[in-house]
Design a protein around this motif. Structure first.
Motif, PDB file in Angstrom:
ATOM      1  N   ARG A 767       0.692  -1.198   0.038  1.00 50.25           N
ATOM      2  CA  ARG A 767      -0.069  -0.088  -0.093  1.00 50.25           C
ATOM      3  C   ARG A 767       0.701   1.201   0.177  1.00 50.25           C
ATOM      4  N   TYR A 768       2.066   1.129   0.679  1.00 48.19           N
ATOM      5  CA  TYR A 768       2.645   2.408   0.692  1.00 48.19           C
ATOM      6  C   TYR A 768       3.456   2.346  -0.463  1.00 48.19           C
ATOM      7  N   GLN A 769       3.900   1.226  -1.077  1.00 46.62           N
ATOM      8  CA  GLN A 769       4.788   1.382  -2.530  1.00 46.62           C
ATOM      9  C   GLN A 769       3.974   1.858  -3.375  1.00 46.62           C
ATOM     10  N   ASN A 770       2.621   1.453  -3.467  1.00 49.52           N
ATOM     11  CA  ASN A 770       1.901   1.762  -4.658  1.00 49.52           C
ATOM     12  C   ASN A 770       1.557   3.333  -4.433  1.00 49.52           C
ATOM     13  N   LEU A 771       1.586   3.964  -3.400  1.00 57.12           N
ATOM     14  CA  LEU A 771       1.400   5.284  -3.306  1.00 57.12           C
ATOM     15  C   LEU A 771       2.505   6.099  -3.445  1.00 57.12           C
ATOM     16  N   GLY A 772       3.595   5.374  -3.657  1.00 56.39           N
ATOM     17  CA  GLY A 772       4.801   6.472  -4.195  1.00 56.39           C
ATOM     18  C   GLY A 772       5.649   6.661  -2.837  1.00 56.39           C
ATOM     19  N   ILE A 773       5.320   6.363  -1.791  1.00 56.60           N
ATOM     20  CA  ILE A 773       6.000   6.756  -0.626  1.00 56.60           C
ATOM     21  C   ILE A 773       7.242   5.904  -0.366  1.00 56.60           C
ATOM     22  N   GLU A 774       8.466   6.766  -0.097  1.00 55.64           N
ATOM     23  CA  GLU A 774       9.583   6.441   0.273  1.00 55.64           C
ATOM     24  C   GLU A 774       9.497   5.678   1.555  1.00 55.64           C
ATOM     25  N   ASN A 775       9.978   4.367   1.692  1.00 52.86           N
ATOM     26  CA  ASN A 775      10.193   3.646   3.009  1.00 52.86           C
ATOM     27  C   ASN A 775      11.634   3.524   3.341  1.00 52.86           C
ATOM     28  N   PHE A 776      11.695   3.401   4.757  1.00 53.85           N
ATOM     29  CA  PHE A 776      13.027   3.139   5.206  1.00 53.85           C
ATOM     30  C   PHE A 776      12.560   2.237   6.679  1.00 53.85           C
ATOM     31  N   ARG A 777      13.460   1.270   6.898  1.00 54.47           N
ATOM     32  CA  ARG A 777      13.226   0.214   7.859  1.00 54.47           C
ATOM     33  C   ARG A 777      14.294  -0.150   8.737  1.00 54.47           C
ATOM     34  N   ASN A 778      14.116  -0.077  10.058  1.00 52.13           N
ATOM     35  CA  ASN A 778      15.049  -0.158  10.762  1.00 52.13           C
ATOM     36  C   ASN A 778      15.696  -1.637  10.608  1.00 52.13           C
ATOM     37  N   ASP A 779      15.001  -2.650  10.546  1.00 48.14           N
ATOM     38  CA  ASP A 779      15.419  -3.941  10.302  1.00 48.14           C
ATOM     39  C   ASP A 779      16.526  -4.225   9.360  1.00 48.14           C
ATOM     40  N   SER A 780      16.397  -3.415   8.112  1.00 44.28           N
ATOM     41  CA  SER A 780      17.421  -3.550   7.038  1.00 44.28           C
ATOM     42  C   SER A 780      18.363  -2.221   7.000  1.00 44.28           C
TER      43      SER A 780
END
Length: 808
Positions: A767-780
């Motif tokens: 859902r976040y990716q389809n909206l073009g929102i840049e994602n950052f994750r602590n685990d990676s």
């Protein structure tokens, strides 16, 4: 030889800072080139040019050696396809098991991995395992060192929290060749597969670990309910797990933590005492018919006996870096005496340095390595070539005692002063009462408590029990004095981790201060320490806001900073009774940054992954105000000097920042006597921070119902550039309507690697990716670092601090 060893250390250090390893072919070429360079250097007639050639050859050899070492260890990595799957393995427990309230941790040497559904698992040779007790069952205390077991385990690749100024768990695992971590599966259907096959498998390593385990058990059984029994265990076998965290804080504040472990100082003292006893007996054998000194010189006997005792003690300690350094130095000295050669102190030190890095190229990543070698370096700098002082021949016993005491005091002063810049760099604080505490603790622990503990280890009960109780009584009295010292307001100087230039200036000032008498204006060197001691650390500039989403595993902790104000949103998870996100991650980060005060801390709700570290933080850092949705009888509320229940309508302003609490409404809080189980997520404090034109929204663990309430009550007010993803990316949050209302450009996922909740859910992530929102994750990505100005810039710790062992 010395220049080659220094070059070798520089080469190893260079390799350990690389983001990727050179190929094996290139490393072999470097190794060949280093060999040719050494051969060519032997024929160079000019001393300085020869030293430069040896330095270069050593550096090439160091890069090649450390690189090939790393390639060999990394090739045993657990394949991603076998992460999270049940695997049945057969092997032996090859470490001292560490028992804790919920179970036991140990290292497992794999001998065989059984086929799983027709597939042959690829499993590393050594695993770091935990065996946790099932609900309502006692912990699995039957795990003993050297035993062969068949276990069904679930593994994952090496992974640790990645934060600035934090402990690098992944490097620690690589150094010990532990290429997978995991836990024993406790499911009832699988219990039949978890069984001991053999009580003990004979090998030198297993024999040592069994001896360590039995000695630890004897001490703990002889001193039940004795607070400092864990200290005696640490002095005997090097296992520090039984020492209380509060005691560690006292030891660190008073600067004697190096004594509560098997350090080089202990090994030298024990080896020296034993050698002195053997020498005394050897010399007095002339009064018998043996006349042993005529058969073998006393000096050789002293060197041999001291080296053997040191070897036994280091083996009992588990071969820590300071212990290795001392052992290798003693072995080199013993070898020089037996071969009739006179070894200079600098040659002995370089030989020890080469041996440590040959055996363990990752040793220089840890504070103990630098403190150990630099302490010896300071002693050399302040003693070699200086005036020898008063000759002791013909002097009275009292005069000799005074002279020795004066020399010991001068050495303690030199080491304390000489290590000050390094201590500030490694730990961000300096113990001002350390010299006083060490003046009492070193002779008491080194010459009395430790020998008593070791002598008792070789005696049967009840003699051993009496000696252990005597050693404990002395340690208890010392601890009472240390507790008093630690409580003094000037006990510790807290400072930020120094910048490169302030550290270099303090280092030069230290060398100047410790220069020989007669060196001009030595007292001016104190001015060189001022930039280091008064450094407040990096701070946001005027008009800037920094946001750091710390990597605390499965939990939340976000630090918001401006030039003069700091707010912490959530405090990380609770790990165990002695560890949480506050003590393990947040406090070390705040100390390294020189942050001693938080204007506010928001604890969004009562779940342990959000509130677990709050009490630790409040004990270590001054917190002006705590905002939370916790019950009024909650320990965090009781500990806060100023607690305010968060609710819609709260707002305050600080410089260019505006803080608005958007949720919950006071009506949503349950009545104190309301029956039934309450879901704390429904009252998660939702905070909106506006900095100029930039906005960040921190919604805690709200779920779909709360998102709808927010949209209804704050329509048009939820727009934010940055969104802390609600509930770690759970399938119950981040609805399409909520994301459409917020319209974030950047989303921060705070979650743990391969967490048991399987956050983030795939449909939410899409859902976040389809909206073009840049994602950052602590685990990676590790810690996520954002800077708010006219725009928002984002970086991550794993990107800034790339190392080849991260495997990304």
């Amino acid at each position: 030889m010395r220049s080659a060893v220094i070059g070798f250390a520089l080469g190893v250090g260079f390799l350990q800072t690389q983001a990727a390893l050179p190929t094996v072919w290139l490393l072999c070429c470097l190794l060949a080139l280093a060999t040719l360079s050494i051969a060519a250097a032997c024929k160079i007639p000019y001393p300085y040019l020869k030293s430069a050639a040896n330095l270069l050859a050593g550096a090439l050899f160091g890069i090649a050696w450390a690189g090939l070492f790393a390639h060999y260890y990394l090739q045993h990595e657990l394949p991603p396809a076998w992460e999270g799957r049940d695997i049945t393995v057969i092997g032996t427990v090859d470490s001292l098991p560490s028992y804790f309230e919920a179970g036991v941790r140990f290292t497992f040497a794999v001998e065989q991995a059984l086929d799983q559904d027709g597939e042959s698992p690829v499993v590393p040779g050594r695993l770091a395992l935990g065996w946790y007790r099932a609900a309502g069952q006692p912990p699995p205390a039957q795990v003993q060192a050297g035993a062969r077991w068949q276990l069904t385990v679930r593994l994952k690749r090496p992974h640790g929290n990645a934060n600035p100024h934090g402990f690098d768990y992944e490097a620690w695992l690589l150094e010990r060749n532990l290429r997978a971590t995991g836990y024993v599966r406790p499911d009832q259907k699988l219990d039949v597969k978890n069984r001991q096959l053999q009580a003990f498998v004979l090998s030198p390593g297993n024999l040592i670990e069994v001896l360590r385990s039995r000695l630890r058990q004897r001490i703990l059984q002889a001193l039940p309910e004795h607070r400092y029994a864990g200290v005696l265990v640490a002095l005997a076998v090097g296992d520090q797990n039984a020492i209380d965290q509060s005691d560690w804080e006292v030891f660190n504040r008073t600067g004697i933590s190096h004594l509560v472990a098997i350090s080089g100082l202990h090994i030298t003292m024990i080896a020296g005492m034993f050698a002195a006893i053997i020498v005394a007996l050897w010399r007095r054998s002339c009064f018998t018919r043996a006349a042993l000194p005529l058969l073998l010189p006393t000096q050789k006997v002293a060197a041999l006996s001291g080296a053997l005792v040191a070897l036994c003690y280091v083996a009992l300690a588990g071969f820590g870096v300071p212990a290795q350094r001392t052992l290798y130095m003693l072995l080199v000295v013993a070898l020089a005496l037996w071969s009739g050669r006179i070894a200079s102190v600098s040659h002995v030190l370089c030989a020890a340095l080469a041996l440590v890095l040959l055996i363990d190229p990752w040793a220089l990543l840890w504070p103990g390595f630098w403190l150990s070698f630099c302490a010896v370096g300071v002693i050399l700098y302040t003693s070699v070539g200086r005036s020898p002082g008063m000759a002791l021949e013909g002097k009275t016993r009292l005069a000799r005692w005074r002279s020795n005491l004066k020399a010991a005091g001068a050495t303690q002063y030199a080491v304390t002063v000489g290590l000050l810049p390094l201590t500030a760099l490694l730990f961000g604080r300096v113990s001002l009462i350390g010299p006083l505490a060490n003046a009492l603790a070193i002779p008491l622990v080194g010459l009395v408590v430790t020998p008593l503990t070791l002598i008792a280890s070789a005696l049967p009960a009840p003699l051993s029990t009496w000696l252990w109780r005597g050693a404990h009584a002395l340690m208890e009295q010392l601890a009472n004095f240390l507790n008093w010292l630690s409580a003094l307001p000037f006990a510790v100087w807290q400072a930020a981790t120094p910048q490169t230039w302030t550290f270099a200036l303090a280092l030069l000032a230290t060398l100047w201060l410790l220069a020989p008498r007669g060196w001009p204006l030595r007292w001016l060197a104190l001015a060189g320490w001022l930039p280091l001691l008064l450094d407040n650390g990096s701070r946001p500039g005027a008009g800037e806001m920094w946001v750091t989403a710390l990597d605390v595993g499965q939990g939340m902790a976000v630090l918001i900073e401006t030039a003069d104000h700091r707010l912490l949103y959530d405090s990380g998870p609770y790990y165990s009774p002695t560890s949480d996100g506050g003590s393990r991650v947040i406090i070390p980060y705040l100390r390294a940054r020189g942050i001693t005060r938080l204007e506010a801390m928001v604890v969004s709700h009562a779940d342990n992954d959000h509130s677990g570290g709050a009490l630790s933080i409040m004990e270590s850092v001054k917190v002006d105000t705590v905002y939370s949705s916790l019950a009024l009888n909650h320990p965090i509320v009781q500990a806060a000097t100023d607690h305010r229940r968060c609710h819609d309508g709260q707002a305050w302003q600080s410089e260019t920042m505006k803080f608005e609490m958007l949720y919950p409404n006071l009506a949503y809080y349950p009545a104190p006597a309301a029956p039934g189980k309450f879901n704390a997520n429904t009252v998660s404090c939702t905070l909106k921070i506006t900095h100029g034109q930039q906005v960040i929204l921190l919604p805690g663990d709200i779920e779909a119902a709360q998102e709808r309430q927010l949209i209804a009550s704050h329509a048009g007010q939820l727009k934010a550039n940055v969104l802390l993803v609600p509930h770690h990316g759970s399938g119950t949050s981040s609805t399409a309507a909520f994301l459409a209302e917020v319209e974030p450009q950047i989303a921060l996922f705070q979650l743990g690697y391969r967490n048991r909740f399987r956050h983030p859910k795939q449909q939410v992530l899409e859902r976040y990716q389809n909206l073009g929102i840049e994602n950052f994750r602590n685990d990676s990505d590790g810690a996520i670092l954002l800077k708010f100005g006219d725009t928002v810039s984002v970086d991550t710790y794993r990107n800034q601090h790339r190392r080849y062992w991260y495997g990304r």
